[in-house]
Write a protein that holds these residues in place. Structure first.
Motif, PDB file in Angstrom:
ATOM      1  N   ALA A  36       4.137  -7.636 -18.853  1.00 53.46           N
ATOM      2  CA  ALA A  36       3.759  -7.122 -17.538  1.00 53.46           C
ATOM      3  C   ALA A  36       2.944  -8.149 -16.761  1.00 53.46           C
ATOM      4  CB  ALA A  36       2.975  -5.824 -17.690  1.00 53.46           C
ATOM      5  N   THR A  37       2.025  -8.800 -17.434  1.00 43.21           N
ATOM      6  CA  THR A  37       1.200  -9.828 -16.787  1.00 43.21           C
ATOM      7  C   THR A  37       2.070 -10.971 -16.275  1.00 43.21           C
ATOM      8  OG1 THR A  37      -0.708  -9.293 -18.177  1.00 43.21           O
ATOM      9  CG2 THR A  37      -0.671 -11.474 -17.147  1.00 43.21           C
ATOM     10  N   GLN A  38       2.997 -11.423 -17.093  1.00 43.41           N
ATOM     11  CA  GLN A  38       3.885 -12.518 -16.694  1.00 43.41           C
ATOM     12  C   GLN A  38       4.777 -12.106 -15.532  1.00 43.41           C
ATOM     13  OE1 GLN A  38       5.904 -13.524 -20.352  1.00 43.41           O
ATOM     14  NE2 GLN A  38       4.224 -14.820 -21.091  1.00 43.41           N
ATOM     15  N   ALA A  39       5.296 -10.874 -15.570  1.00 44.86           N
ATOM     16  CA  ALA A  39       6.176 -10.409 -14.499  1.00 44.86           C
ATOM     17  C   ALA A  39       5.435 -10.317 -13.173  1.00 44.86           C
ATOM     18  CB  ALA A  39       6.784  -9.060 -14.870  1.00 44.86           C
ATOM     19  N   LEU A  40       4.209  -9.808 -13.192  1.00 42.64           N
ATOM     20  CA  LEU A  40       3.423  -9.733 -11.958  1.00 42.64           C
ATOM     21  C   LEU A  40       3.112 -11.128 -11.426  1.00 42.64           C
ATOM     22  CD1 LEU A  40       1.040  -6.791 -12.865  1.00 42.64           C
ATOM     23  CD2 LEU A  40       2.703  -6.816 -10.994  1.00 42.64           C
ATOM     24  N   ALA A  41       2.823 -12.060 -12.310  1.00 46.15           N
ATOM     25  CA  ALA A  41       2.577 -13.432 -11.876  1.00 46.15           C
ATOM     26  C   ALA A  41       3.824 -14.036 -11.245  1.00 46.15           C
ATOM     27  CB  ALA A  41       2.126 -14.284 -13.067  1.00 46.15           C
ATOM     28  N   SER A  42       4.989 -13.696 -11.772  1.00 47.22           N
ATOM     29  CA  SER A  42       6.244 -14.276 -11.263  1.00 47.22           C
ATOM     30  C   SER A  42       6.572 -13.805  -9.856  1.00 47.22           C
ATOM     31  CB  SER A  42       7.398 -13.949 -12.210  1.00 47.22           C
ATOM     32  OG  SER A  42       7.801 -12.595 -12.095  1.00 47.22           O
ATOM     33  N   VAL A  43       6.007 -12.659  -9.438  1.00 42.06           N
ATOM     34  CA  VAL A  43       6.246 -12.175  -8.076  1.00 42.06           C
ATOM     35  C   VAL A  43       5.010 -12.376  -7.198  1.00 42.06           C
ATOM     36  CG1 VAL A  43       7.948 -10.487  -8.853  1.00 42.06           C
ATOM     37  CG2 VAL A  43       5.556  -9.784  -8.613  1.00 42.06           C
ATOM     38  N   GLY A  44       4.059 -13.178  -7.667  1.00 45.31           N
ATOM     39  CA  GLY A  44       2.898 -13.536  -6.865  1.00 45.31           C
ATOM     40  C   GLY A  44       1.816 -12.489  -6.794  1.00 45.31           C
ATOM     41  N   LEU A  45       1.716 -11.624  -7.816  1.00 48.71           N
ATOM     42  CA  LEU A  45       0.723 -10.548  -7.776  1.00 48.71           C
ATOM     43  C   LEU A  45      -0.241 -10.585  -8.956  1.00 48.71           C
ATOM     44  CD1 LEU A  45       2.745  -7.417  -6.555  1.00 48.71           C
ATOM     45  CD2 LEU A  45       1.159  -8.839  -5.254  1.00 48.71           C
ATOM     46  N   ALA A  46      -0.452 -11.748  -9.521  1.00 49.45           N
ATOM     47  CA  ALA A  46      -1.382 -11.846 -10.650  1.00 49.45           C
ATOM     48  C   ALA A  46      -2.767 -11.333 -10.282  1.00 49.45           C
ATOM     49  CB  ALA A  46      -1.459 -13.293 -11.129  1.00 49.45           C
ATOM     50  N   ASP A  47      -3.167 -11.545  -9.040  1.00 47.11           N
ATOM     51  CA  ASP A  47      -4.507 -11.134  -8.614  1.00 47.11           C
ATOM     52  C   ASP A  47      -4.560  -9.684  -8.134  1.00 47.11           C
ATOM     53  OD1 ASP A  47      -2.944 -11.603  -6.375  1.00 47.11           O
ATOM     54  OD2 ASP A  47      -4.592 -12.435  -5.181  1.00 47.11           O
ATOM     55  N   ARG A  48      -3.443  -8.959  -8.225  1.00 46.26           N
ATOM     56  CA  ARG A  48      -3.407  -7.550  -7.803  1.00 46.26           C
ATOM     57  C   ARG A  48      -3.086  -6.618  -8.972  1.00 46.26           C
ATOM     58  NH1 ARG A  48      -5.462  -9.645  -4.135  1.00 46.26           N
ATOM     59  NH2 ARG A  48      -5.028  -9.470  -1.901  1.00 46.26           N
ATOM     60  N   ALA A  49      -3.124  -7.140 -10.184  1.00 49.30           N
ATOM     61  CA  ALA A  49      -2.727  -6.355 -11.355  1.00 49.30           C
ATOM     62  C   ALA A  49      -3.554  -5.093 -11.521  1.00 49.30           C
ATOM     63  CB  ALA A  49      -2.821  -7.212 -12.615  1.00 49.30           C
ATOM     64  N   GLY A  50      -4.820  -5.125 -11.130  1.00 51.10           N
ATOM     65  CA  GLY A  50      -5.697  -3.975 -11.298  1.00 51.10           C
ATOM     66  C   GLY A  50      -5.716  -3.018 -10.126  1.00 51.10           C
ATOM     67  N   HIS A  51      -4.893  -3.256  -9.110  1.00 56.42           N
ATOM     68  CA  HIS A  51      -4.868  -2.401  -7.922  1.00 56.42           C
ATOM     69  C   HIS A  51      -3.837  -1.281  -8.074  1.00 56.42           C
ATOM     70  CE1 HIS A  51      -7.025  -5.846  -6.368  1.00 56.42           C
ATOM     71  NE2 HIS A  51      -7.209  -5.260  -5.203  1.00 56.42           N
ATOM     72  N   ARG A  52      -4.177  -0.111  -7.534  1.00 52.35           N
ATOM     73  CA  ARG A  52      -3.238   1.004  -7.513  1.00 52.35           C
ATOM     74  C   ARG A  52      -2.338   0.898  -6.289  1.00 52.35           C
ATOM     75  NH1 ARG A  52      -7.849   2.929  -9.928  1.00 52.35           N
ATOM     76  NH2 ARG A  52      -7.493   4.053 -11.903  1.00 52.35           N
ATOM     77  N   PRO A  53      -1.175   1.581  -6.292  1.00 49.86           N
ATOM     78  CA  PRO A  53      -0.232   1.462  -5.174  1.00 49.86           C
ATOM     79  C   PRO A  53      -0.855   1.708  -3.803  1.00 49.86           C
ATOM     80  CG  PRO A  53       0.828   2.547  -7.004  1.00 49.86           C
ATOM     81  CD  PRO A  53      -0.606   2.363  -7.405  1.00 49.86           C
ATOM     82  N   GLY A  54      -1.763   2.680  -3.717  1.00 50.89           N
ATOM     83  CA  GLY A  54      -2.382   2.982  -2.422  1.00 50.89           C
ATOM     84  C   GLY A  54      -3.242   1.859  -1.888  1.00 50.89           C
ATOM     85  N   GLU A  55      -3.580   0.900  -2.742  1.00 51.37           N
ATOM     86  CA  GLU A  55      -4.393  -0.243  -2.336  1.00 51.37           C
ATOM     87  C   GLU A  55      -3.537  -1.472  -2.023  1.00 51.37           C
ATOM     88  OE1 GLU A  55      -8.301   0.700  -5.086  1.00 51.37           O
ATOM     89  OE2 GLU A  55      -6.550  -0.232  -6.028  1.00 51.37           O
ATOM     90  N   LEU A  56      -2.231  -1.290  -2.072  1.00 53.85           N
ATOM     91  CA  LEU A  56      -1.303  -2.391  -1.843  1.00 53.85           C
ATOM     92  C   LEU A  56      -0.458  -2.132  -0.600  1.00 53.85           C
ATOM     93  CD1 LEU A  56       0.019  -2.776  -5.515  1.00 53.85           C
ATOM     94  CD2 LEU A  56      -1.747  -4.161  -4.409  1.00 53.85           C
ATOM     95  N   SER A  57      -0.003  -3.202   0.040  1.00 55.24           N
ATOM     96  CA  SER A  57       0.911  -3.079   1.177  1.00 55.24           C
ATOM     97  C   SER A  57       2.291  -2.675   0.671  1.00 55.24           C
ATOM     98  CB  SER A  57       1.002  -4.408   1.921  1.00 55.24           C
ATOM     99  OG  SER A  57       1.658  -5.380   1.110  1.00 55.24           O
ATOM    100  N   GLY A  58       3.169  -2.307   1.608  1.00 51.37           N
ATOM    101  CA  GLY A  58       4.534  -1.948   1.226  1.00 51.37           C
ATOM    102  C   GLY A  58       5.245  -3.083   0.520  1.00 51.37           C
ATOM    103  N   GLY A  59       5.081  -4.290   1.033  1.00 44.94           N
ATOM    104  CA  GLY A  59       5.715  -5.443   0.406  1.00 44.94           C
ATOM    105  C   GLY A  59       5.177  -5.698  -0.988  1.00 44.94           C
ATOM    106  N   GLN A  60       3.864  -5.509  -1.156  1.00 44.61           N
ATOM    107  CA  GLN A  60       3.274  -5.703  -2.486  1.00 44.61           C
ATOM    108  C   GLN A  60       3.758  -4.625  -3.460  1.00 44.61           C
ATOM    109  OE1 GLN A  60      -0.837  -5.734  -1.248  1.00 44.61           O
ATOM    110  NE2 GLN A  60      -0.976  -7.969  -1.389  1.00 44.61           N
TER     111      GLN A  60
END
Length: 222
Positions: A122-146
């Motif tokens: 999961a960590t590697q997959a999030l890093a591959s889409v540019g979201l390593a720094d958003r791993a601890g955020h819930r969907p409501g804290e993310l933009s639609g694109g994120q």
């Protein structure tokens, strides 16, 4: 990668019979980026379901990597969906109470991995889409694109042979749409096979191949 031979799909809908696919023959090679367009009700999603082992044809043959999947048992089809095919949809289908990391890990549950390996993937997959720094955020804290990137990471964490996307940019604004297509294009250039359904011609034009399906019949666009 995929071979479809004279595939037909018929549904019963109230008091009439609907022909969703009509003698579709198609070959998609490994490492291709393919866009499928067509009118609503023309057969796009039905075709994607055939490719993703989500449905069986009424007639004809569907093969994935040389294996005929159109005649497999439900459990065998579930195994293919769990290990070989990644899915991305227009709606992100994220669990709102879970973090991005946890959402991606949830997608790995069918693989029965050890917790440490599940977390690493999961960590590697999030890093591959540019979201390593958003791993601890819930969907409501993310933009639609994120949120869509998290959904893509969830699909990629399975390390699939092919990624199937049904209107993956349909809920996004123009700028975010282009960012997601940049991501898909990058994955394709790394060797991943991608098949996406879209109403958006600007999205389809970025594909290596463009197909059109209407009235259940498939044609190739130049």
């Amino acid at each position: 990668m995929f071979q479809l031979e004279n595939v037909g799909k018929t549904y019963k809908q109230r008091d009439r019979t609907v022909r969703a696919l009509d003698g579709v023959t198609l070959s998609i090679g490994a490492g291709q980026l393919v866009a499928i367009q067509g009118p609503t009700g023309g057969g796009k999603s039905t075709l994607l379901q055939m490719l993703g082992a989500l449905d069986r044809p009424s007639e004809g043959v569907v093969r994935l990597a040389g294996r005929e999947i159109s005649r497999l048992r439900d459990r065998e089809l579930a195994d293919i969906r769990a290990t070989e095919v990644g899915f991305v949809f227009q709606s992100f289908n994220l669990i709102p109470t879970l973090t991005a990391q946890e959402n991606v890990e949830m997608g790995l549950e069918p693989l029965h991995l050890k917790p440490a390996e599940r977390a690493e993937r999961a960590t590697q997959a999030l890093a591959s889409v540019g979201l390593a720094d958003r791993a601890g955020h819930r969907p409501g804290e993310l933009s639609g694109g994120q949120q869509q990137r998290v959904a893509i990471a969830r699909a990629l964490a399975k390390q699939p042979k092919v990624l199937l996307a049904d209107e993956p940019t349909g809920n996004l604004d123009e700028g975010t749409r282009d960012e997601i297509m940049d991501l898909f294009e990058g994955l394709w250039r790394q060797g991943l096979t991608i098949v996406l359904v879209t109403h958006d011609s600007s999205v389809a034009r970025r594909a290596e191949r463009r197909l059109r399906i209407a009235g259940g019949k498939l044609t190739e666009k130049n």
